[in-house]
Design a protein around this motif. Structure first.
Motif, mmCIF file in Angstrom:
data_model
loop_
_atom_site.group_PDB
_atom_site.id
_atom_site.type_symbol
_atom_site.label_atom_id
_atom_site.label_comp_id
_atom_site.label_asym_id
_atom_site.label_seq_id
_atom_site.Cartn_x
_atom_site.Cartn_y
_atom_site.Cartn_z
ATOM 1 N N UNK A 78 0.834 -1.219 -0.036
ATOM 2 C CA UNK A 78 0.148 -0.130 0.018
ATOM 3 C C UNK A 78 0.940 1.183 -0.044
ATOM 4 N N UNK A 79 1.979 1.176 0.555
ATOM 5 C CA UNK A 79 3.052 2.307 0.812
ATOM 6 C C UNK A 79 4.025 2.470 -0.515
ATOM 7 N N UNK A 80 4.204 1.593 -1.436
ATOM 8 C CA UNK A 80 5.029 1.396 -2.446
ATOM 9 C C UNK A 80 4.291 1.219 -3.940
ATOM 10 N N UNK A 81 4.302 2.061 -4.720
ATOM 11 C CA UNK A 81 4.194 1.833 -6.118
ATOM 12 C C UNK A 81 5.219 1.276 -6.609
ATOM 13 N N UNK A 82 5.281 0.319 -7.455
ATOM 14 C CA UNK A 82 6.171 -0.514 -8.227
ATOM 15 C C UNK A 82 5.772 -0.377 -9.859
ATOM 16 N N UNK A 83 6.755 0.095 -10.553
ATOM 17 C CA UNK A 83 6.725 0.072 -12.002
ATOM 18 C C UNK A 83 7.810 -0.808 -12.702
ATOM 19 N N UNK A 84 7.505 -2.071 -13.224
ATOM 20 C CA UNK A 84 8.378 -3.144 -13.728
ATOM 21 C C UNK A 84 8.803 -2.656 -15.298
ATOM 22 N N UNK A 85 9.854 -3.188 -15.660
ATOM 23 C CA UNK A 85 10.359 -2.881 -16.898
ATOM 24 C C UNK A 85 9.234 -3.033 -18.124
ATOM 25 N N UNK A 86 8.569 -3.916 -17.955
ATOM 26 C CA UNK A 86 7.357 -4.102 -19.037
ATOM 27 C C UNK A 86 6.239 -4.084 -18.382
ATOM 28 N N UNK A 87 5.374 -2.860 -18.506
ATOM 29 C CA UNK A 87 4.253 -2.817 -17.812
ATOM 30 C C UNK A 87 3.046 -3.623 -18.313
ATOM 31 N N UNK A 88 2.360 -4.078 -17.201
ATOM 32 C CA UNK A 88 1.186 -4.982 -17.566
ATOM 33 C C UNK A 88 -0.048 -4.342 -17.556
ATOM 34 N N UNK A 89 -0.790 -3.961 -18.587
ATOM 35 C CA UNK A 89 -1.908 -3.477 -18.545
ATOM 36 C C UNK A 89 -2.933 -4.496 -19.403
ATOM 37 N N UNK A 90 -4.145 -4.219 -19.155
ATOM 38 C CA UNK A 90 -5.332 -4.890 -19.899
ATOM 39 C C UNK A 90 -5.571 -4.174 -21.278
ATOM 40 N N UNK A 91 -5.027 -5.134 -22.492
ATOM 41 C CA UNK A 91 -5.092 -4.543 -23.669
ATOM 42 C C UNK A 91 -6.362 -4.122 -24.251
ATOM 43 N N UNK A 92 -7.371 -4.798 -23.665
ATOM 44 C CA UNK A 92 -8.822 -4.684 -24.282
ATOM 45 C C UNK A 92 -9.365 -3.492 -23.392
ATOM 46 N N UNK A 93 -8.810 -3.039 -22.674
ATOM 47 C CA UNK A 93 -9.371 -1.472 -21.589
ATOM 48 C C UNK A 93 -8.443 -0.390 -22.193
ATOM 49 N N UNK A 94 -9.198 0.798 -22.142
ATOM 50 C CA UNK A 94 -8.330 1.997 -22.308
ATOM 51 C C UNK A 94 -7.493 2.335 -21.185
#
Length: 241
Positions: A78-94
């Motif tokens: 909850x205290x840390x936001x993590x951004x990986x090298x390859x961001x995982x997003x849902x492609x069918x969503x905006x």
């Protein structure tokens, strides 16, 4: 002197029976950007995973906003936001739908004005915000993920090779955003191979070798932030030009 938002002290992590991290120690204060450099296999990503509690440490201390990831993993995430090298997003969503979905998983909601402010901060064009992310470039995906991190309003941000694969303009925008996060008192730990970007942005730079911080530099208060030639020779080795 601020109490560090992130502490790793004498951290040891075993993977496959080998000490991938062997006594690494670092701290990141609120409003500080710490760039962690190192060759492939130096233990950079393993350090991030241990900080997040995704892998167990063998010994040492980790504190994220005052929480131990092995004792209070939910509090750490909850205290840390993590951004990986390859961001995982849902492609069918905006982009907007992705952000609303992930905020919902975190039990958070934001107003339309707050969402627009985050997108404006990362320079994601208004027309792109309602498009499916399947057609996004890597830079646009990174911007969406950073907008989510801004909206979560965490005191700690962990970045794993954030500018890998970005064009120079997108990388510059990203580093400008990190400077804005510094003003917001976010403690940022950035694992990177981008020496020049680190030198332009970071307050401190550490080189991880043999599983521990072999060298560390602090930016000068006045004049050039870092001696690029000295950094390059230390990072790339004695044969570097």
């Amino acid at each position: 002197m601020d109490t560090p938002a992130l502490i790793a002290d004498d951290l040891v992590v075993l993977r496959g029976g080998r000490k991938t991290v062997d006594g690494a120690s670092l701290t990141v204060a609120p409003g500080e950007i710490y760039a962690l450099l190192g060759g492939n296999g130096a233990g950079k990503s393993t350090t991030l995973f241990a900080i997040l509690g995704l892998i167990k440490r063998s010994s040492g201390v980790i504190q994220v906003a005052g929480h131990d990831p092995e004792v209070a993993p939910d509090a750490v995430r909850a205290a840390a936001a993590y951004l990986p090298e390859n961001v995982a997003l849902y492609d069918h969503l905006s982009a907007l739908e992705n952000i609303r979905y992930f905020l919902g998983l975190a039990g958070q909601t934001r107003t339309g004005a707050e969402l627009d402010q985050a997108f404006d901060a990362v320079k994601l064009a208004p027309a792109a915000r309602t498009r499916r992310v399947s057609g996004f470039s890597k830079g646009m995906r990174q911007k969406t993920a950073i907008a989510l991190a801004l909206l979560r309003q965490t005191p700690v941000l962990l970045l794993d090779e954030p500018t890998s694969g970005l064009d120079p303009a997108a990388a510059r925008d990203f580093h400008d955003l990190l400077i804005d996060l510094r003003k917001r008192r976010v403690a940022t730990l950035m694992v990177t191979h981008d020496l020049f970007g680190a030198a332009d942005t970071a307050d401190r730079i550490g080189v991880l070798q043999g599983g521990r911080i072999a060298q560390e530099w602090t930016a000068a208060a006045q004049g050039p932030r870092f001696d690029i030639q000295a950094l390059h020779q230390s990072y790339a080795g004695p044969d570097a030009a």
